[in-house]
Each structure stands twice: as structure tokens, then as C-alpha cells.
Design a protein around this motif. Structure first.
Motif, PDB file in Angstrom:
ATOM      1  N   CYS A 193      28.351 -12.729  17.786  1.00  0.00           N
ATOM      2  CA  CYS A 193      29.303 -13.445  16.935  1.00  0.00           C
ATOM      3  C   CYS A 193      28.932 -14.931  16.893  1.00  0.00           C
ATOM      4  O   CYS A 193      28.369 -15.459  17.854  1.00  0.00           O
ATOM      5  CB  CYS A 193      30.720 -13.356  17.509  1.00  0.00           C
ATOM      6  N   GLY A 194      29.297 -15.586  15.811  1.00  0.00           N
ATOM      7  CA  GLY A 194      29.174 -17.047  15.695  1.00  0.00           C
ATOM      8  C   GLY A 194      27.759 -17.535  15.931  1.00  0.00           C
ATOM      9  O   GLY A 194      26.775 -17.008  15.385  1.00  0.00           O
ATOM     10  N   THR A 195      27.655 -18.539  16.781  1.00  0.00           N
ATOM     11  CA  THR A 195      26.362 -19.138  17.088  1.00  0.00           C
ATOM     12  C   THR A 195      25.378 -18.105  17.641  1.00  0.00           C
ATOM     13  O   THR A 195      24.194 -18.111  17.293  1.00  0.00           O
ATOM     14  CB  THR A 195      26.590 -20.287  18.101  1.00  0.00           C
ATOM     15  N   ALA A 196      25.872 -17.228  18.487  1.00  0.00           N
ATOM     16  CA  ALA A 196      25.004 -16.203  19.072  1.00  0.00           C
ATOM     17  C   ALA A 196      24.457 -15.280  17.988  1.00  0.00           C
ATOM     18  O   ALA A 196      23.323 -14.787  18.070  1.00  0.00           O
ATOM     19  CB  ALA A 196      25.780 -15.416  20.131  1.00  0.00           C
TER      20      ALA A 196
ATOM     21  N   SER B 282      25.416 -13.053  23.955  1.00  0.00           N
ATOM     22  CA  SER B 282      26.721 -13.686  24.177  1.00  0.00           C
ATOM     23  C   SER B 282      26.624 -14.704  25.306  1.00  0.00           C
ATOM     24  O   SER B 282      26.166 -14.382  26.394  1.00  0.00           O
ATOM     25  CB  SER B 282      27.757 -12.618  24.535  1.00  0.00           C
ATOM     26  N   GLN B 283      27.070 -15.905  25.030  1.00  0.00           N
ATOM     27  CA  GLN B 283      27.104 -16.934  26.072  1.00  0.00           C
ATOM     28  C   GLN B 283      28.093 -16.529  27.152  1.00  0.00           C
ATOM     29  O   GLN B 283      27.765 -16.481  28.325  1.00  0.00           O
ATOM     30  CB  GLN B 283      27.494 -18.276  25.431  1.00  0.00           C
ATOM     31  N   SER B 284      29.330 -16.252  26.732  1.00  0.00           N
ATOM     32  CA  SER B 284      30.398 -15.983  27.704  1.00  0.00           C
ATOM     33  C   SER B 284      30.268 -14.598  28.327  1.00  0.00           C
ATOM     34  O   SER B 284      30.731 -14.370  29.437  1.00  0.00           O
ATOM     35  CB  SER B 284      31.758 -16.071  27.014  1.00  0.00           C
TER      36      SER B 284
ATOM     37  N   THR C 155      33.021 -11.976  24.845  1.00  0.00           N
ATOM     38  CA  THR C 155      33.480 -11.888  23.458  1.00  0.00           C
ATOM     39  C   THR C 155      33.819 -10.439  23.129  1.00  0.00           C
ATOM     40  O   THR C 155      32.938  -9.565  23.172  1.00  0.00           O
ATOM     41  CB  THR C 155      32.395 -12.437  22.513  1.00  0.00           C
TER      42      THR C 155
ATOM     43  N   VAL D  88      33.362 -26.535  23.638  1.00  0.00           N
ATOM     44  CA  VAL D  88      33.693 -25.318  22.884  1.00  0.00           C
ATOM     45  C   VAL D  88      32.584 -24.993  21.878  1.00  0.00           C
ATOM     46  O   VAL D  88      32.232 -23.832  21.675  1.00  0.00           O
ATOM     47  CB  VAL D  88      35.085 -25.464  22.210  1.00  0.00           C
ATOM     48  N   ALA D  89      32.016 -26.025  21.252  1.00  0.00           N
ATOM     49  CA  ALA D  89      30.916 -25.768  20.319  1.00  0.00           C
ATOM     50  C   ALA D  89      29.661 -25.441  21.119  1.00  0.00           C
ATOM     51  O   ALA D  89      29.218 -26.227  21.957  1.00  0.00           O
ATOM     52  CB  ALA D  89      30.679 -26.987  19.445  1.00  0.00           C
ATOM     53  N   SER D  90      29.102 -24.311  20.848  1.00  0.00           N
ATOM     54  CA  SER D  90      27.950 -23.848  21.622  1.00  0.00           C
ATOM     55  C   SER D  90      26.688 -24.593  21.198  1.00  0.00           C
ATOM     56  O   SER D  90      26.352 -24.644  20.019  1.00  0.00           O
ATOM     57  CB  SER D  90      27.795 -22.347  21.368  1.00  0.00           C
TER      58      SER D  90
ATOM     59  N   GLN E 167      19.381 -19.043  24.106  1.00  0.00           N
ATOM     60  CA  GLN E 167      19.309 -17.706  23.479  1.00  0.00           C
ATOM     61  C   GLN E 167      18.009 -17.560  22.692  1.00  0.00           C
ATOM     62  O   GLN E 167      17.344 -16.521  22.742  1.00  0.00           O
ATOM     63  CB  GLN E 167      20.519 -17.504  22.546  1.00  0.00           C
TER      64      GLN E 167
ATOM     65  N   LEU F  56      27.769 -24.614  10.766  1.00  0.00           N
ATOM     66  CA  LEU F  56      28.851 -24.191  11.666  1.00  0.00           C
ATOM     67  C   LEU F  56      29.204 -25.320  12.642  1.00  0.00           C
ATOM     68  O   LEU F  56      30.377 -25.621  12.874  1.00  0.00           O
ATOM     69  CB  LEU F  56      28.442 -22.930  12.437  1.00  0.00           C
ATOM     70  N   LYS F  57      28.171 -25.959  13.210  1.00  0.00           N
ATOM     71  CA  LYS F  57      28.440 -27.034  14.166  1.00  0.00           C
ATOM     72  C   LYS F  57      29.264 -28.124  13.509  1.00  0.00           C
ATOM     73  O   LYS F  57      30.246 -28.597  14.069  1.00  0.00           O
ATOM     74  CB  LYS F  57      27.140 -27.674  14.692  1.00  0.00           C
TER      75      LYS F  57
ATOM     76  N   GLU G 283      32.928 -26.963  12.689  1.00  0.00           N
ATOM     77  CA  GLU G 283      33.839 -26.686  13.806  1.00  0.00           C
ATOM     78  C   GLU G 283      34.235 -27.933  14.576  1.00  0.00           C
ATOM     79  O   GLU G 283      35.331 -28.001  15.099  1.00  0.00           O
ATOM     80  CB  GLU G 283      33.306 -25.595  14.737  1.00  0.00           C
TER      81      GLU G 283
ATOM     82  N   VAL H  71      36.243 -15.853  23.316  1.00  0.00           N
ATOM     83  CA  VAL H  71      37.134 -15.175  22.370  1.00  0.00           C
ATOM     84  C   VAL H  71      37.340 -13.722  22.797  1.00  0.00           C
ATOM     85  O   VAL H  71      36.650 -12.819  22.344  1.00  0.00           O
ATOM     86  CB  VAL H  71      36.582 -15.275  20.929  1.00  0.00           C
TER      87      VAL H  71
HETATM   88  C1  F6R Z   1      30.308 -21.838  17.964  1.00  0.00           C
HETATM   89  C2  F6R Z   1      30.695 -20.959  19.042  1.00  0.00           C
HETATM   90  C3  F6R Z   1      31.092 -19.566  18.710  1.00  0.00           C
HETATM   91  C4  F6R Z   1      30.459 -18.595  19.715  1.00  0.00           C
HETATM   92  C5  F6R Z   1      30.999 -17.184  19.495  1.00  0.00           C
HETATM   93  C6  F6R Z   1      30.356 -16.187  20.425  1.00  0.00           C
HETATM   94  O1  F6R Z   1      29.907 -23.081  18.444  1.00  0.00           O
HETATM   95  O2  F6R Z   1      30.712 -21.332  20.177  1.00  0.00           O
HETATM   96  O3  F6R Z   1      30.747 -19.232  17.401  1.00  0.00           O
HETATM   97  O4  F6R Z   1      29.078 -18.642  19.570  1.00  0.00           O
HETATM   98  O5  F6R Z   1      32.381 -17.183  19.690  1.00  0.00           O
HETATM   99  O6  F6R Z   1      30.582 -16.509  21.750  1.00  0.00           O
HETATM  100  P1  F6R Z   1      29.739 -15.867  22.917  1.00  0.00           P
HETATM  101  O7  F6R Z   1      28.342 -16.363  22.797  1.00  0.00           O
HETATM  102  O8  F6R Z   1      30.409 -16.322  24.168  1.00  0.00           O
HETATM  103  O9  F6R Z   1      29.802 -14.383  22.732  1.00  0.00           O
END
Ligand code: F6R
Length: 608
Positions: A301-304, A348-350, A353, A399-401, A408, A484-485, A488, A605
Motif C-alpha cells: 500500500c502507499g509508498t510501499a 511493508s515498513q510497519s 498494514t 508518518v510520511a515514509s 525497500q 504522494l509525499k 500528504e 494502518v
Molecule cells: C506514505 C506512507 C504510506 C505507507 C502505507 C503502507 O508516506 O507512509 O503510504 O507507505 O500506509 O505502510 P507500510 O509500509 O507500513 O505497510
């Protein structure tokens, strides 16, 4: 979303101090409202984050145990009334919750008929009333909590406390992370290990469908059907200080500046440059299966997700594997054609998600090999995938990745090398990629030295309300990410567009008030990008180019240039995205916005 933290200790420590400090390190998970409950003192809640809560807490608000919460609103406005902890009718059973109770309306109605009075609009409150209802049968707190957990449907990470048994806290997990901290004479429950680390490094991650009971001396884990679970503690070795800002004004800038180190950490021990090989320990167990894989579906999702799109170009061009990239939120709602020769790769960073996690589970159900590129060690996606590659980017708090994206892309380049060499990539090509990967940290460090120039560009364009980001091939996802950056953190309109697509619509928007960021580094699409820039200039549009160092010609054509060092086309997104991240940062900072905590967003998220 939301952060929960709970503490029970024998003596000595002041629970409210421990809880408030812990909440600070969870603020990235939500900051709509905050609240705390100590059985010895009652509850304090407020809209806003920890600083607001601290102001409201009286001096004598002390005790040996308690639960606390930071909310990212899902059901009900972010008001004091809807802030956690929530209580039953008598104010004896208290709950903090991260997730969504899907059947809360029907439960609320039934409980209402039984005389329960609700004080909030929150889905969470039903949990406290359910426990209260089960307590009337005389089964005791633990059993009543277990019965209530069996009544609810949805996602949750929960901590529950009962005024009459103040030492005991009950935690449960279904879809939202819960970790226990095991100290000497004290125990903790949290959404992630960061608030626990100043007290102990011994933690236990709960799995979905598990319940834990902690007292100052003991912890016990069991399943929803009450059968016992034995699990060894994990030792966490990253420091809580890593999560501090390290001298920068914002986490976002600190994390962008960490880029060179992040690339080094992602590469560490994983390259054999002399042989042009990548060594990925996390994939060793599935090497044979990987040889048979015919297709990779990247879910994120998103940046990932944008990192995944770059990965698609890398893996198809250099490893010869067909790749599709799917939004985590879409994958499980169509009928994906997946079999045992498909690998579903989650990025996914976190690692929490929910949409990405559910896509992994869908892939698993359909027989795919599941892989992860995940930053958070021990996170749900890391645990549920068959194998994977950790980013080792360190905690990302902004919060902004930013640094996670860099990492990644680096991990995807390693994976391309790893799979490519399994599938006919020559040693010579492997060596070229490995050598250039090793050169990236120094190149990025050089680029970062020019951050002040980007800051002044952000000032120059500070009145613009719209931006178009153009890129092609490897740098099309970079255009999406740059947009996106900016949106957001600055809340302005920005859109990413394939430069070849511009003529099919977006060019209509261009005028002197609508600037374009063109990623026009010297690669296979350079000439085409230059043509697009001419088209924009012909319509009086301003153009800021991301260009390769030494490209003097482009400077004559565009209004402003952000130079980046030259690298291989497949690795160019790793450098090209950084000026866009910095531009977004300085643009938002210039507007006086809360760069690290943009409105309406949360770091992790964990809701659909
Ligand atoms: C944008 C951002 C989000 C995450 C997305 C996925 O700066 O941070 O778009 O990239 O919510 O999050 P992860 O990588 O944690 O699954």
C-alpha cells in the motif's frame, strides 16, 4: 491504528509516569485523543495527544498499575467522550482498544436491552459492558473477559483492567499487534516494543486469537478456547534512542538524511561483489521453491506499493520473472489467479498494514509461497510470511515514509540480483549491479549535501497550489511517490503521471500557475522526457527537473534543476526520489505544518 500501553508493577515506579512516557513513543500511531486509567485514581482523557493529557493530570494521580491509549479515530469523533479508556456502567471494567469491533451495533443493542448505558459513540465501549455483563454470572474477571472476547468480531489489540483486581491486566490480539514486556517485578502490554524498551528488552509477541494475563510477577498466555500457549521471550536489540530525532527539527528530515546509512544497513552482509551475487539469509529456507516460481505478485500500500512498482521493472528486466503489483486493498477482493508456482511478495515498513497482511493471507489460502520485505522485526507480516528480507532501516517515526522507501528499493535490487543469478543473469551483470549498489551510499551522501538548494527551491514555489510529477519507466513510480509525499505533508494537490500519458489528458491542466517536476535523468527515456518538457514550456508551464550531474543542456530548457549523481537506470529511483522527498519536506515546513504528523494520517494502518 491507535496505540495502547499498560503497566503493572509491584512498587517503586509511578504507573502514570511510566504510561505517559510510553505513550510519547507511540504517538506516531495516532494523536486524535489520549487517555489513561489507574484503578487507584480513575481516568483522565482529552482530545489531542500526550502533551494535552499531561496538562490535565493532577499531581497526585499515582498508582501501581494502569492502562493508556492514543487514538486514531475510526468510530466516533475525536472528542473527549470518545477517547479511551472506555468503561462499563459502574466504572469498574476499563478497556483500551486498537482496531474495529465489527458487530458492535448488534452487541450494543442487546446490551442496551439488558439495561447497559453507553456514554460514547465508540465501538470499543461494548467490550467493557460485555465483560460487566459476564461478571454478573460470578465467573470472575479472567473468565468474563474471555467470554466477552468470544462475543466480539473484528480486529483488536486490547488491554482490559478491573478496578477490583488492580494488579491484573488482560490483553488480547486479533489482527492488531500486541507485545508483552517482561520486567523484574513488572510487566507491560503495548502495541509495539518502543515504550517497553526503556524498562526491559525481553518481550513476547502475541499471535492472533491469543489472550494474555499479566500481574507484576507473572504472565500467562492462552487461546480464546482457554488452552495454554507456551512461548519463549524474544530479546529486542534496537535502542529506544534510535527513535529520537538526533538533532534534526523533524523526524522526516532526520530519516531522509539517514539514507546513506540505511542503504548500507540494508546491504550489510548480503552482497558478494566479487562474484556478483546476493546472499539473502531470510530466503535460504525457500531457495528450492523460489527456483520453481513462475510469477511474483507484489502486494503493498502507499509508498510501499510504489516501491513495488519499481521492483516490477527491476525483476522483469534483470531477473526475467513476470511480476504484477497489486494494491493490498484490492488483491483479496478480486479472484486472483494464484497457485503454488506464484510468490506473493508483501512490502511493508510497519509489517502491520492490514490490507497488505490480508493480501498475504489470501495468497497463502490460494497456495502461493509468501514472502516479505518488512522493516519492523517481529511484526505480523514478518511472522506470517514463509520467508523474507528485513529492511534493517531502523524505526521510521515520521508518518510520511522516506527512508523505508529507499530501503525497500535497495532490498528489491538485492532480490533482483538474488533471483536473477538463479535464472541466467550473467556474473558480469551481477557484478555491475553489486558494485553500483555499494557505491550508492556515497552518492546519496553527496546529493544530500545540496539540501539547502532544494530548501530555497521549495521557498520559490511556495505559492503554487498544484504540481504535476512526470516520469517514465523506473522513474514513473518515483513521480507517483514524489506527488504522494508533497500532498500528504503539504495538503496541496499533486499528481504523478507517466510522461507518455501527459498528452492523453493531464497536459490540459498546464499553465503558468501549474508547475511540473520532471524526472529527467540520463537514462533510456531521457530524449522522450525532454520532448515532454518542451511541450510543457510551450504552454508556459514552469518545469523543475531532476537531472543527472553534468547535464548542462537541460538547465537551459527548464526553470530549475535538482541534480543527482549518475547511477544504473535500475537503481536511479533510489537517488531520484530524494530531492522530491526533500522538496516536500521543505515545502510543508515553510507552511508551518506539522511535517511529522500530517493531519488525518497515522503511521501504521491496521484497519481496513
Ligand atoms: C506514505 C506512507 C504510506 C505507507 C502505507 C503502507 O508516506 O507512509 O503510504 O507507505 O500506509 O505502510 P507500510 O509500509 O507500513 O505497510
Amino acid at each position: 491504528m491507535c496505540g495502547i500501553f499498560a503497566y503493572t508493577g509491584k512498587k517503586g515506579k509511578n504507573a502514570s509516569g511510566v504510561l505517559l512516557k510510553g505513550l510519547l513513543s507511540l504517538e506516531y500511531r495516532g494523536y486524535d485523543s489520549a487517555g489513561i486509567y489507574l484503578p487507584e485514581r480513575g481516568s483522565v482523557k482529552t482530545p489531542g495527544a500526550v502533551a494535552e493529557l499531561r496538562k490535565k493530570i493532577p499531581k497526585d494521580f499515582k498508582g501501581k498499575s494502569g492502562i493508556a491509549h492514543l487514538r486514531w479515530a475510526t468510530h466516533g469523533e475525536p472528542t473527549e467522550k470518545n477517547a479511551h479508556p472506555h468503561a462499563d456502567c459502574e466504572g469498574e471494567v476499563w478497556v483500551v482498544h486498537n482496531g474495529i469491533i465489527e458487530n458492535f451495533r448488534e452487541l450494543k443493542e442487546k446490551l442496551g436491552q439488558r439495561g447497559h448505558k453507553f456514554k460514547s459513540d465508540s465501538d470499543t465501549e461494548v467490550i467493557a459492558h460485555l465483560v460487566e455483563e459476564h461478571l454478573t454470572t460470578g465467573i470472575g474477571f479472567e473468565k468474563a473477559a474471555l467470554a466477552a472476547l468470544n462475543d466480539i468480531r473484528g480486529t483488536y489489540g486490547i488491554a482490559l483492567q478491573y478496578k477490583k483486581e488492580p494488579d491484573r491486566i488482560i490483553a488480547a490480539r486479533m489482527g492488531s499487534p500486541i507485545v508483552l514486556g517482561l520486567g523484574a517485578g513488572e510487566h507491560f502490554i503495548a502495541s509495539d516494543p518502543s515504550p517497553i524498551l526503556p524498562h526491559t528488552r525481553k518481550v513476547v509477541f502475541l499471535e492472533d486469537g491469543e489472550v494474555a494475563v499479566i500481574t507484576p510477577e507473572k504472565h500467562r498466555i492462552f487461546k480464546l478456547d482457554a488452552t495454554d500457549v507456551k512461548r519463549k521471550a524474544t530479546k529486542i536489540d534496537w535502542s529506544a534512542e534510535e527513535a529520537q530525532k538526533g538533532g534534526y527539527e523533524h523526524f522526516m528530515l532526520k530519516e531522509i538524511m539517514e539514507g546513506p546509512e540505511v542503504i548500507e544497513n540494508t546491504l550489510r552482509g548480503r552482497l558478494i561483489p566479487a562474484k556478483g551475487l546476493a546472499k539473502l539469509g531470510g530466503l535460504e529456507g525457500v531457495t528450492k521453491q523460489l527456483e520453481k516460481i513462475e510469477r511474483i505478485i507484489i502486494v503493498a500500500c502507499g509508498t510501499a506499493y510504489y516501491a513495488g512498482l519499481v521492483g516490477e521493472y527491476m525483476l522483469e528486466e534483470h531477473a526475467g520473472i513476470p511480476v504484477e503489483v497489486e494494491l493490498g486493498s484490492e488483491f483479496r477482493y478480486r479472484k486472483p489467479v494464484v497457485n503454488e508456482r506464484t510468490a506473493v511478495l508483501a512490502i511493508s515498513q510497519s509489517g502491520e498494514t492490514l490490507d497488505t497482511l490480508e493480501a498475504v493471507r489470501e495468497g497463502k489460502r490460494r497456495g502461493a509461497l509468501t514472502l516479505g520485505i518488512v522493516n519492523a522485526v517481529g511484526s505480523t507480516i514478518a511472522r506470517e510470511t514463509d520467508a523474507g528480507v528485513y529492511n534493517h532501516a531502523g524505526p521510521e517515526i515520521g508518518v510520511a515514509s522516506t527512508k523505508a522507501f529507499i530501503s525497500q528499493l535497495t532490498a528489491l535490487a538485492l532480490l533482483t540480483l538474488f533471483l536473477g543469478r538463479q535464472r541466467g543473469m550473467t556474473a558480469q551483470e551481477g557484478k555491475k549491479i553489486a558494485k553500483e549498489l555499494q557505491a550508492l551510499p556515497a552518492k546519496l551522501a553527496k546529493l544530500l549535501e545540496r539540501k539547502e538548494g532544494i530548501a530555497s527551491l521549495a521557498r520559490k514555489y511556495s505559492d503554487s497550489r498544484d504540481f504535476l510529477f512526470l516520469g517514465r519507466r523506473y522513474n514513473l513510480p518515483v513521480a507517483f511517490e514524489g506527488a504522494l509525499k508533497l500532498k500528504e505533508v503539504s495538503y496541496i494537490h499533486a499528481e504523478g503521471c507517466g510522461a507518455g500519458e501527459m498528452k492523453h489528458g493531464p497536459i490540459a491542466m498546464i499553465d503558468e500557475k501549474f508547475p511540473t517536476m520532471a524526472i529527467a535523468t540520463k537514462d533510456s527515456m531521457y530524449e522522450k522526457l525532454i520532448s515532454n518538457i518542451h511541450e510543457i514550456k510551450a504552454r508556459k508551464g514552469h518545469v523543475i527537473a531532476v537531472a543527472t550531474e553534468g547535464d548542462k543542456e537541460i538547465a537551459k530548457l527548464v526553470d530549475d534543476v535538482m541534480y543527482v549523481p549518475e547511477t544504473l537506470e535500475m537503481l536511479s529511483p533510489i537517488l531520484n526520489v530524494v530531492p522530491l522527498q526533500l522538496f516536500a519536506y521543505y515545502f510543508a515546513k515553510g507552511k508551518g505544518l506539522n511535517v511529522d504528523r500530517p493531519r488525518n494520517l497515522a503511521k501504521s494502518v491496521t484497519v481496513e
